[in-house]
Design a protein around this motif. Structure first.
Motif, PDB file in Angstrom:
ATOM      1  N   ALA A  31       0.794  -1.227   0.000  1.00 31.48           N
ATOM      2  CA  ALA A  31       0.000   0.000   0.000  1.00 31.48           C
ATOM      3  C   ALA A  31       0.829   1.281   0.000  1.00 31.48           C
ATOM      4  O   ALA A  31       0.373   2.322  -0.482  1.00 31.48           O
ATOM      5  CB  ALA A  31      -0.925   0.002   1.220  1.00 31.48           C
ATOM      6  N   SER A  32       2.058   1.218   0.529  1.00 35.30           N
ATOM      7  CA  SER A  32       2.870   2.430   0.688  1.00 35.30           C
ATOM      8  C   SER A  32       4.088   2.406  -0.215  1.00 35.30           C
ATOM      9  O   SER A  32       4.558   1.341  -0.631  1.00 35.30           O
ATOM     10  CB  SER A  32       3.332   2.547   2.143  1.00 35.30           C
ATOM     11  N   ALA A  33       4.605   3.583  -0.514  1.00 34.78           N
ATOM     12  CA  ALA A  33       5.806   3.682  -1.335  1.00 34.78           C
ATOM     13  C   ALA A  33       6.943   2.872  -0.712  1.00 34.78           C
ATOM     14  O   ALA A  33       7.200   2.978   0.487  1.00 34.78           O
ATOM     15  CB  ALA A  33       6.229   5.141  -1.485  1.00 34.78           C
TER      16      ALA A  33
ATOM     17  N   ARG B 162       7.572   5.755  -5.460  1.00 32.94           N
ATOM     18  CA  ARG B 162       7.192   7.016  -4.812  1.00 32.94           C
ATOM     19  C   ARG B 162       6.141   7.751  -5.628  1.00 32.94           C
ATOM     20  O   ARG B 162       5.445   8.629  -5.101  1.00 32.94           O
ATOM     21  CB  ARG B 162       8.429   7.894  -4.616  1.00 32.94           C
ATOM     22  N   ASP B 163       6.032   7.417  -6.907  1.00 30.98           N
ATOM     23  CA  ASP B 163       5.002   7.998  -7.763  1.00 30.98           C
ATOM     24  C   ASP B 163       3.678   7.241  -7.652  1.00 30.98           C
ATOM     25  O   ASP B 163       2.755   7.490  -8.404  1.00 30.98           O
ATOM     26  CB  ASP B 163       5.470   8.012  -9.220  1.00 30.98           C
ATOM     27  N   GLU B 164       3.609   6.289  -6.704  1.00 29.21           N
ATOM     28  CA  GLU B 164       2.428   5.463  -6.431  1.00 29.21           C
ATOM     29  C   GLU B 164       2.171   4.402  -7.501  1.00 29.21           C
ATOM     30  O   GLU B 164       1.208   3.646  -7.413  1.00 29.21           O
ATOM     31  CB  GLU B 164       1.157   6.314  -6.244  1.00 29.21           C
ATOM     32  N   VAL B 165       3.030   4.323  -8.497  1.00 26.75           N
ATOM     33  CA  VAL B 165       2.884   3.309  -9.531  1.00 26.75           C
ATOM     34  C   VAL B 165       3.434   1.984  -9.026  1.00 26.75           C
ATOM     35  O   VAL B 165       4.525   1.931  -8.446  1.00 26.75           O
ATOM     36  CB  VAL B 165       3.617   3.729 -10.827  1.00 26.75           C
ATOM     37  N   VAL B 166       2.660   0.913  -9.231  1.00 24.63           N
ATOM     38  CA  VAL B 166       3.129  -0.427  -8.886  1.00 24.63           C
ATOM     39  C   VAL B 166       3.805  -1.036 -10.107  1.00 24.63           C
ATOM     40  O   VAL B 166       3.233  -1.053 -11.197  1.00 24.63           O
ATOM     41  CB  VAL B 166       1.971  -1.323  -8.424  1.00 24.63           C
ATOM     42  N   ARG B 167       5.029  -1.499  -9.926  1.00 24.69           N
ATOM     43  CA  ARG B 167       5.779  -2.133 -11.010  1.00 24.69           C
ATOM     44  C   ARG B 167       6.175  -3.549 -10.590  1.00 24.69           C
ATOM     45  O   ARG B 167       6.336  -3.819  -9.398  1.00 24.69           O
ATOM     46  CB  ARG B 167       7.034  -1.322 -11.344  1.00 24.69           C
TER      47      ARG B 167
END
Length: 363
Positions: free
Chosen positions: A42-44, A63-68
């Motif tokens: 859920a968090s960076a 940190r950009d909230e994108v999940v990779r």
């Protein structure tokens, strides 16, 4: 003149190590596979490792909230990057301390500046395609695969209609169910209810009405099997539901080939199945149960226990017996029961499923 009967697959599809290896190197490498729920990272900096088709991968939130999602391997000398789950500011290889940004790019490494011509901008962890499907993260190792909405047409919107609070759900409980059978035996068992009235008394008498059960393959060519039925009469239901809300009295399931299913139980209760292949004659089924924000629920906990002690336990006995039977010299694949009227006592869904299974191996 009657059409020729459709027979079940030969036993070799479930017991032959070469067919299993062909599936691992082919089917599992080019289909959408469930990884995790995004609430688990859920968090960076949150990350979680997992395995698909024998490949170690990990998902991480930037940190950009994108999940990779990346292959879990350092680009230096192939050490695995992470284990389990956790949170990190940067991703550091334990072997030689090569350090990567949360976006996968190489940030630093001991003494790399001393190497003439070393360009860290060209070095990045190998990314894997992923899609967020209502909070469920799926991956595909095939960069050229069609998106999930093409594989499973209409499913995204349908699930949202049946589970209106879907996007705020999070896992309450995962139930691990090891099975001593080929993954396809387990998937087939899930994909028909021909066996339900005689083998699942709690499910058939306390959750759904078997006489209304039907399973239909997608009519647009997608890789979906849709299960539909009505809830049992309220005086027989094993848990309380409100039939006055939209779809409150309905059961619907969307099986997404090859190894995942969303289920909406009566009362708009979301639960899931996902399969993991262990070897040619072993797999693990995971049952997921969800509540808003993952908050505690006596009803959902009770359903998870009821399901594990009844339907799941009953299915384990069934599929393991089938796997043993597939190795019998006396087994000759019989005709599937394909009722033109479909319904609970028909195996038309198995015919479609076995078509996909055959195509996956034979092309």
């Amino acid at each position: 003149m009657n059409a020729p009967l459709t027979h079940s697959l030969d036993a070799k599809y479930y017991t032959d190590p070469e067919i299993y290896e062909a599936e691992m190197q082919g089917l599992m490498m080019r289909t959408w596979q469930f990884a995790l729920h995004v609430s688990q990272i859920a968090s960076a900096g949150d990350y979680q490792a997992f395995e698909i088709a024998g490949q170690s991968l990990f998902a991480i939130r930037g940190r950009d909230e994108v999940v990779r999602v990346f292959y879990n391997v350092c680009q230096h000398r192939a050490h695995e990057m992470v284990e389990g789950s956790g949170n990190t500011r940067v991703v550091v290889c334990p072997y030689h301390q090569w350090t990567y940004e949360l976006t996968g790019g190489l940030r630093a490494g001991p003494n790399i500046k001393s190497v003439p011509g070393f360009d860290r901008e060209k070095i990045c962890l190998t990314e894997v395609r992923c899609e967020d499907f209502h909070g469920f993260l799926f991956v595909n190792l095939d960069d050229d695969a069609a998106p999930m909405d093409e594989w499973y047409p209409g499913v995204r919107d349908e699930i949202a209609e049946y589970v209106p609070h879907l996007d705020v759900l999070a896992p309450l409980e995962w139930v691990e169910c090891p099975e001593k059978c080929n993954w396809k035996v387990s998937v087939e068992n899930y994909s028909e209810c021909y066996h339900c009235p005689s083998n699942h008394p709690t499910f058939a008498e306390g959750v759904i009405k078997p006489e209304t059960y039907d399973i239909q393959p997608d009519n647009t060519g997608g890789y979906v099997l849709r299960h539909v039925t009505e809830c049992q009469s309220l005086d027989k239901m094993t848990y309380p539901i409100d039939v006055n809300i939209p779809h409150g009295g309905d059961y619907k399931s969307w099986f997404l080939w090859p190894m995942f299913s969303f289920q909406c139980y009566p009362g708009n209760v979301l639960n899931t199945y996902h399969w993991r292949v262990d070897d040619v004659e072993k797999c693990t089924v995971w049952r997921g149960w969800y509540t808003e924000g993952g908050e505690e629920s006596e009803v959902i906990r009770g359903l998870a226990v009821q399901d594990r002690e009844t339907t799941v336990e009953e299915d384990i006995r069934l599929v393991e017996s089938v796997q043993r039977g597939l190795k019998s010299k006396g087994y000759v694949p019989g005709p599937l029961v394909l009722d033109p009227g479909c319904g609970v006592m028909s195996e038309h869904s198995i015919a479609k499923l076995q078509q996909w299974m055959r195509e996956a191996v034979e092309g």
